[in-house]
Design a protein around this motif. Structure first.
Motif, short mmCIF file in Angstrom:
data_model
loop_
_atom_site.label_atom_id
_atom_site.label_comp_id
_atom_site.label_asym_id
_atom_site.label_seq_id
_atom_site.Cartn_x
_atom_site.Cartn_y
_atom_site.Cartn_z
N LYS A 26 0.76 -1.59 0.33
CA LYS A 26 -0.10 -0.15 -0.15
C LYS A 26 0.76 1.33 -0.16
N ILE A 27 2.00 1.36 1.14
CA ILE A 27 2.45 2.18 0.61
C ILE A 27 3.22 2.65 -1.06
N MET A 28 3.96 1.42 -1.42
CA MET A 28 4.15 1.21 -2.70
C MET A 28 3.43 1.76 -3.68
N GLN A 29 2.12 1.69 -3.25
CA GLN A 29 1.24 2.56 -4.89
C GLN A 29 0.83 3.39 -4.08
N THR B 208 3.98 7.48 -7.75
CA THR B 208 2.67 9.07 -8.32
C THR B 208 2.19 8.19 -10.04
N ASN B 209 3.71 7.80 -10.25
CA ASN B 209 3.94 8.00 -11.95
C ASN B 209 3.93 6.36 -12.65
N LYS B 210 2.98 5.88 -11.64
CA LYS B 210 2.86 4.37 -11.93
C LYS B 210 3.94 3.58 -12.69
N ASP B 211 5.26 3.95 -12.36
CA ASP B 211 6.08 2.12 -12.90
C ASP B 211 6.37 1.29 -12.36
N ASN B 212 5.98 0.96 -11.33
CA ASN B 212 6.36 0.60 -10.09
C ASN B 212 7.49 0.59 -9.53
#
Length: 99
Positions: free
Chosen positions: A57-60, A64-68
């Motif tokens: 969840k923290i990672m998600q 913000t740019n959704k590059d994992n």
């Protein structure tokens, strides 16, 4: 002699890069690297949480740019949020003591 603020900034940068260079892109944290960073640095915070998906969840939230991956700018967000939360707690404790 460096000031305390300069040392804090240096520590934040060094902490990020100590973990970001372990896998793939040395300027971004993978989920595994983020977990490696968070576990020793925020042990008390993580141990109080009952959510086994907390790091996911923290990672998600940070990505913000959704590059994992979490780059330094995204990482600073969690540092700022934790700093604000700790300050709020500190202020609240001082108010309770009447200071």
């Amino acid at each position: 002699m460096p000031t305390q603020l300069k040392m804090a900034v240096d520590t934040m940068i060094r902490t990020f890069h100590r973990c970001s260079r372990k896998e793939g892109n040395r300027f971004k944290l993978s989920k595994g690297e983020l977990k490696l960073l968070l576990q020793p640095e925020l042990t008390e915070f993580l141990s109080c949480q009952k959510d086994p998906q907390l790091v996911d969840k923290i990672m998600q939230d940070l990505d913000t740019n959704k590059d994992n991956k979490v780059d330094f700018n995204e990482f600073v967000v969690i540092v700022a949020a934790l700093t604000v939360a700790c300050n709020d707690y500190f202020v609240e404790q001082l108010k309770k003591k009447g200071k």
